[in-house]
Scaffold this active site. Structure first.
Site, PDB file in Angstrom:
ATOM      1  N   ILE A  19       0.984  -1.102  -0.499  1.00 45.91           N
ATOM      2  CA  ILE A  19      -0.462   0.381   0.029  1.00 45.91           C
ATOM      3  C   ILE A  19       0.873   1.407  -0.351  1.00 45.91           C
ATOM      4  N   THR A  43       7.741  -4.767  15.830  1.00 48.50           N
ATOM      5  CA  THR A  43       7.069  -3.384  14.879  1.00 48.50           C
ATOM      6  C   THR A  43       6.531  -2.523  14.874  1.00 48.50           C
ATOM      7  N   THR A  90      -6.175  -1.324  10.617  1.00 52.33           N
ATOM      8  CA  THR A  90      -6.977  -2.326   9.762  1.00 52.33           C
ATOM      9  C   THR A  90      -8.255  -2.550  10.277  1.00 52.33           C
ATOM     10  N   ASP A  91      -9.382  -3.165   9.373  1.00 56.87           N
ATOM     11  CA  ASP A  91     -10.389  -3.396  10.073  1.00 56.87           C
ATOM     12  C   ASP A  91     -10.335  -4.860  11.009  1.00 56.87           C
ATOM     13  N   GLU A  92      -9.412  -5.646  11.118  1.00 54.96           N
ATOM     14  CA  GLU A  92      -9.535  -6.553  11.753  1.00 54.96           C
ATOM     15  C   GLU A  92      -9.152  -6.630  12.996  1.00 54.96           C
ATOM     16  N   TYR A 134      -1.412 -10.405  14.747  1.00 57.37           N
ATOM     17  CA  TYR A 134      -0.996  -9.922  14.101  1.00 57.37           C
ATOM     18  C   TYR A 134      -2.169  -8.661  14.276  1.00 57.37           C
ATOM     19  N   ALA A 169      -3.945  -8.273  17.408  1.00 61.44           N
ATOM     20  CA  ALA A 169      -3.851  -7.681  18.227  1.00 61.44           C
ATOM     21  C   ALA A 169      -2.558  -6.799  18.803  1.00 61.44           C
ATOM     22  N   LYS A 188      -1.536  -4.720  16.124  1.00 64.22           N
ATOM     23  CA  LYS A 188      -2.564  -3.951  15.328  1.00 64.22           C
ATOM     24  C   LYS A 188      -3.690  -2.593  16.607  1.00 64.22           C
ATOM     25  N   ASN A 237      -7.089  -4.358   0.763  1.00 60.28           N
ATOM     26  CA  ASN A 237      -7.231  -4.308  -0.340  1.00 60.28           C
ATOM     27  C   ASN A 237      -6.483  -5.648  -1.268  1.00 60.28           C
ATOM     28  N   TYR A 254      -8.971 -21.813   2.257  1.00 57.08           N
ATOM     29  CA  TYR A 254      -8.313 -22.364   3.409  1.00 57.08           C
ATOM     30  C   TYR A 254     -10.261 -23.171   4.134  1.00 57.08           C
ATOM     31  N   ASN A 301     -14.315 -16.212  -0.657  1.00 59.09           N
ATOM     32  CA  ASN A 301     -12.503 -16.314  -0.693  1.00 59.09           C
ATOM     33  C   ASN A 301     -12.955 -17.778  -2.050  1.00 59.09           C
ATOM     34  N   HIS A 344      -9.894 -19.185  12.187  1.00 58.77           N
ATOM     35  CA  HIS A 344      -9.889 -18.064  10.982  1.00 58.77           C
ATOM     36  C   HIS A 344     -10.834 -16.773  11.351  1.00 58.77           C
TER      37      HIS A 344
HETATM   38  P1  NAD Z   1       3.159  -4.712   3.634  1.00 62.68           P
HETATM   39  O1  NAD Z   1       4.067  -5.709   4.431  1.00 62.68           O
HETATM   40  O2  NAD Z   1       3.164  -4.848   1.945  1.00 62.68           O
HETATM   41  O3  NAD Z   1       4.321  -3.771   3.748  1.00 62.68           O
HETATM   42  C1  NAD Z   1       4.762  -2.924   4.320  1.00 62.68           C
HETATM   43  C2  NAD Z   1       6.161  -2.723   4.815  1.00 62.68           C
HETATM   44  O4  NAD Z   1       6.258  -1.950   5.668  1.00 62.68           O
HETATM   45  C3  NAD Z   1       7.066  -3.177   3.758  1.00 62.68           C
HETATM   46  O5  NAD Z   1       7.715  -2.644   2.476  1.00 62.68           O
HETATM   47  C4  NAD Z   1       8.582  -3.828   5.044  1.00 62.68           C
HETATM   48  O6  NAD Z   1       9.813  -2.857   4.402  1.00 62.68           O
HETATM   49  C5  NAD Z   1       8.292  -2.008   5.944  1.00 62.68           C
HETATM   50  N1  NAD Z   1       8.644  -2.150   7.013  1.00 62.68           N
HETATM   51  C6  NAD Z   1       8.105  -3.682   7.710  1.00 62.68           C
HETATM   52  N2  NAD Z   1       9.076  -3.330   9.527  1.00 62.68           N
HETATM   53  C7  NAD Z   1       9.229  -2.348   8.869  1.00 62.68           C
HETATM   54  C8  NAD Z   1      10.372  -1.404  10.257  1.00 62.68           C
HETATM   55  N3  NAD Z   1      10.261  -1.969  11.319  1.00 62.68           N
HETATM   56  N4  NAD Z   1      10.888  -0.471   9.869  1.00 62.68           N
HETATM   57  C9  NAD Z   1      10.278   0.599   8.986  1.00 62.68           C
HETATM   58  N5  NAD Z   1       9.935  -0.698   7.655  1.00 62.68           N
HETATM   59  C10 NAD Z   1       9.205  -1.468   7.870  1.00 62.68           C
HETATM   60  O7  NAD Z   1       1.972  -4.264   3.835  1.00 62.68           O
HETATM   61  P2  NAD Z   1       0.804  -3.728   3.406  1.00 62.68           P
HETATM   62  O8  NAD Z   1      -0.331  -4.862   3.293  1.00 62.68           O
HETATM   63  O9  NAD Z   1       1.558  -2.442   2.416  1.00 62.68           O
HETATM   64  O10 NAD Z   1      -0.590  -2.518   5.221  1.00 62.68           O
HETATM   65  C11 NAD Z   1       0.753  -1.688   5.272  1.00 62.68           C
HETATM   66  C12 NAD Z   1      -0.323  -1.089   6.446  1.00 62.68           C
HETATM   67  O11 NAD Z   1      -1.044  -1.099   6.017  1.00 62.68           O
HETATM   68  C13 NAD Z   1       0.227  -2.066   7.267  1.00 62.68           C
HETATM   69  O12 NAD Z   1      -0.063  -1.250   8.976  1.00 62.68           O
HETATM   70  C14 NAD Z   1      -1.372  -2.801   7.419  1.00 62.68           C
HETATM   71  O13 NAD Z   1      -1.851  -3.419   8.498  1.00 62.68           O
HETATM   72  C15 NAD Z   1      -2.535  -2.091   6.768  1.00 62.68           C
HETATM   73  N6  NAD Z   1      -3.650  -2.655   5.967  1.00 62.68           N
HETATM   74  C16 NAD Z   1      -3.495  -3.687   5.161  1.00 62.68           C
HETATM   75  C17 NAD Z   1      -4.434  -3.473   4.758  1.00 62.68           C
HETATM   76  C18 NAD Z   1      -4.292  -4.621   3.480  1.00 62.68           C
HETATM   77  O14 NAD Z   1      -5.180  -5.219   3.039  1.00 62.68           O
HETATM   78  N7  NAD Z   1      -2.450  -4.808   2.702  1.00 62.68           N
HETATM   79  C19 NAD Z   1      -5.434  -3.688   5.197  1.00 62.68           C
HETATM   80  C20 NAD Z   1      -5.760  -2.654   5.975  1.00 62.68           C
HETATM   81  C21 NAD Z   1      -5.021  -2.237   6.501  1.00 62.68           C
HETATM   82  O1  DAU Z   2      -8.645  -7.037   6.361  1.00 60.24           O
HETATM   83  C1  DAU Z   2      -7.459  -6.306   6.350  1.00 60.24           C
HETATM   84  C2  DAU Z   2      -6.533  -7.176   6.387  1.00 60.24           C
HETATM   85  O2  DAU Z   2      -6.645  -7.961   5.173  1.00 60.24           O
HETATM   86  C3  DAU Z   2      -5.017  -6.707   6.440  1.00 60.24           C
HETATM   87  O3  DAU Z   2      -4.994  -6.225   7.997  1.00 60.24           O
HETATM   88  C4  DAU Z   2      -3.969  -7.811   6.137  1.00 60.24           C
HETATM   89  O4  DAU Z   2      -2.736  -6.974   6.502  1.00 60.24           O
HETATM   90  C5  DAU Z   2      -4.532  -8.715   4.874  1.00 60.24           C
HETATM   91  O5  DAU Z   2      -3.095  -8.921   4.691  1.00 60.24           O
HETATM   92  C6  DAU Z   2      -5.727  -8.699   5.287  1.00 60.24           C
HETATM   93  O6  DAU Z   2      -5.290  -9.603   5.678  1.00 60.24           O
HETATM   94  P1  DAU Z   2      -6.310 -11.317   5.604  1.00 60.24           P
HETATM   95  O7  DAU Z   2      -6.090 -12.256   6.856  1.00 60.24           O
HETATM   96  O8  DAU Z   2      -8.179 -10.804   5.272  1.00 60.24           O
HETATM   97  O9  DAU Z   2      -5.767 -11.708   3.405  1.00 60.24           O
HETATM   98  P2  DAU Z   2      -5.463 -12.982   2.816  1.00 60.24           P
HETATM   99  O10 DAU Z   2      -4.673 -12.166   1.509  1.00 60.24           O
HETATM  100  O11 DAU Z   2      -4.034 -13.562   3.621  1.00 60.24           O
HETATM  101  O12 DAU Z   2      -6.215 -13.653   2.880  1.00 60.24           O
HETATM  102  C7  DAU Z   2      -8.029 -13.514   2.255  1.00 60.24           C
HETATM  103  C8  DAU Z   2      -9.007 -14.560   2.888  1.00 60.24           C
HETATM  104  O13 DAU Z   2      -7.992 -15.502   1.999  1.00 60.24           O
HETATM  105  C9  DAU Z   2      -8.738 -14.959   4.229  1.00 60.24           C
HETATM  106  O14 DAU Z   2     -10.239 -15.362   4.451  1.00 60.24           O
HETATM  107  C10 DAU Z   2      -7.525 -15.824   4.722  1.00 60.24           C
HETATM  108  C11 DAU Z   2      -8.040 -17.093   2.362  1.00 60.24           C
HETATM  109  N1  DAU Z   2      -6.764 -17.233   2.419  1.00 60.24           N
HETATM  110  C12 DAU Z   2      -5.499 -16.790   2.542  1.00 60.24           C
HETATM  111  C13 DAU Z   2      -4.421 -17.075   2.198  1.00 60.24           C
HETATM  112  C14 DAU Z   2      -3.029 -16.504   1.488  1.00 60.24           C
HETATM  113  C15 DAU Z   2      -6.719 -18.752   1.891  1.00 60.24           C
HETATM  114  O15 DAU Z   2      -7.669 -19.031   2.028  1.00 60.24           O
HETATM  115  N2  DAU Z   2      -5.879 -18.934   1.096  1.00 60.24           N
HETATM  116  C16 DAU Z   2      -4.620 -18.676   0.853  1.00 60.24           C
HETATM  117  O16 DAU Z   2      -3.750 -19.348   0.409  1.00 60.24           O
END
Ligand code: NAD
Ligand code: DAU
Length: 350
Positions: free
Chosen positions: A12, A99, A133-135, A159, A161, A163, A189, A216, A258, A293
């Site tokens: 992101i 972190t 996050t919404d989690e 994770y 907890a 956040k 996202n 899963y 899913n 889950h």
């Molecule tokens: P990501 O894992 O793709 O990226 C995390 C980035 O943070 C990486 O570039 C990593 O190198 C950096 N990082 C990790 N530890 C660090 C540290 N100690 N100091 C500096 N940099 C560090 O994550 P993402 O999916 O881009 O998520 C970004 C943020 O948004 C997170 O806080 C996550 O909780 C939140 N978020 C993600 C989603 C999602 O669906 N991906 C949804 C809602 C919220």
């Molecule tokens: O809701 C926001 C969160 O969404 C963010 O805070 C997290 O950083 C981000 O990783 C994401 O968490 P999820 O656990 O929802 O995302 P993930 O892509 O890991 O899994 C999405 C759904 O798919 C979840 O119900 C688990 C399932 N899954 C995931 C993987 C990797 C499968 O069924 N098979 C898989 O191999």
């Protein structure tokens, strides 16, 4: 004005930086420790811009952050840096505590000390946006309404907890010290540059190499999917127009199981890159469920819609087609990732 973006080499964060560089002329500092999830290739185009600077470093490094604040006179902080993958938090929670909790604490503490010494005018410019996050809200039953900002926190994975804990610290820094903070809680996202450990890029990557598509448990868990650029626009609105001390929920209004997500990817791929052995859906494989889950997440975005006039532009179909096209056109980016430690992770997890 200098904007500090942490975690800008991640999924992101890098999408946000690409968006930001097109929208502002302010100085932008990207601080990222480049963990396995951070990818220098995702941000290499940004080096062409004079107002952009990358610094390799951790939000856990108090001395480093302090000197960055002083040297660059930071006015806005957007904290994306985190460990973000639920399955990794189940296999090894420690880095999540380091972190997500200690790192956010450090960033808050450095911000507080720096902010407290600013002039009144500069103080009023300062803002700290914590991206969450919404989690943190836990799991919804099928008949429950989507999460509002007022829902109680009930995180279920290490994770979530970690956040939730960071969100509480952010809140406390506002109430105790008046630090000008805002928190955003977003749903799942998807889009370009997402590391292929998460469901959508994992399924695309596996399908393209004719590998099983792991689902899963029964595949009936529900997530609310948001295209990443829509999230970036929401963050931009919040940092510019959001009210200090508030939290904003951001969601896609796109609840999908899913199984539906995986089937949609297969059917778009069937159109875009026809496979002579038959539909990609034949690769769908049910595997062991994730421990603890969460069954359903869904976001009520009414607050940000009404107060900041934000709403998502992409539908699930348009966003997913853009995403799949991006992965098809960026095979080099993907190949670069799917070697070495990525293979070790896939072996351990599946
Ligand atoms: P990501 O894992 O793709 O990226 C995390 C980035 O943070 C990486 O570039 C990593 O190198 C950096 N990082 C990790 N530890 C660090 C540290 N100690 N100091 C500096 N940099 C560090 O994550 P993402 O999916 O881009 O998520 C970004 C943020 O948004 C997170 O806080 C996550 O909780 C939140 N978020 C993600 C989603 C999602 O669906 N991906 C949804 C809602 C919220
Ligand atoms: O809701 C926001 C969160 O969404 C963010 O805070 C997290 O950083 C981000 O990783 C994401 O968490 P999820 O656990 O929802 O995302 P993930 O892509 O890991 O899994 C999405 C759904 O798919 C979840 O119900 C688990 C399932 N899954 C995931 C993987 C990797 C499968 O069924 N098979 C898989 O191999």
């Amino acid at each position: 004005m200098t904007i500090l973006v942490t975690g800008g080499a991640g999924f992101i964060g890098c999408n946000f930086l690409h968006f930001l560089i097109d929208n502002v002329s302010d100085k932008i500092v990207n601080l990222d420790s480049l963990t396995y999830a951070g990818n220098i290739r995702s941000i290499e185009k940004l080096n062409e811009f004079e107002n952009y600077k990358f610094i390799k470093g951790s939000i856990c490094d108090k001395q480093k952050i302090t000197s960055i604040f002083r040297e660059h006179q930071i006015t806005k902080v957007i904290n994306f840096a985190a460990e973000s993958h639920v399955d990794r938090s189940i296999l090894g929670p420690e880095e999540f505590i380091n972190t997500n909790i200690n790192g956010t604490f450090n960033l808050l503490e450095v911000s507080r000390l720096y902010w407290s010494e600013l002039s009144e005018e500069n103080k009023s410019e300062f803002k700290f946006l914590h991206v969450s996050t919404d989690e943190v809200y836990g799991s919804l039953a099928l008949d429950e309404p989507p999460f509002k900002e007022t829902n109680p926190y009930q995180p279920n994975s290490p994770y979530a907890a970690s956040k939730a804990s960071s969100d509480h610290l952010v809140r406390a820094y506002y109430h105790t010290y008046n630090l000008p903070v805002i928190t955003s809680n977003c749903s799942n996202n998807y889009g370009p540059y997402q590391f292929p450990e998460k469901l959508i890029p994992l399924i695309i990557t596996n399908a393209l190499s004719q590998k099983p598509l792991p689902i899963y448990g029964d595949g009936m868990q529900i997530r609310d999917w948001l295209y990443v650029t829509d999230h970036c626009e929401a963050i931009y609105k919040i940092i510019n127009e959001g009210l200090i001390g508030e939290t904003y929920n951001i969601g896609g209004n796109n609840e999908k199981t899913n199984l539906e997500v995986v089937q949609t990817i297969c059917s778009i791929l069937d159109d875009l890159k026809k496979n002579k052995e038959g539909s990609y859906a034949r690769l769908i494989t049910y595997v062991k469920d994730r421990p603890g889950h969460d069954r359903r997440y869904a976001i009520d975005s009414e607050k940000i819609k009404k107060t900041l006039n934000w709403q998502p532009k992409e539908t699930f179909k348009t966003g997913m087609t853009k995403t799949i096209n991006w992965y098809l056109q960026n095979s080099e980016w993907l190949e670069n990732i799917t070697s070495g430690s990525y293979r070790d992770w896939i072996k351990k997890q599946y």
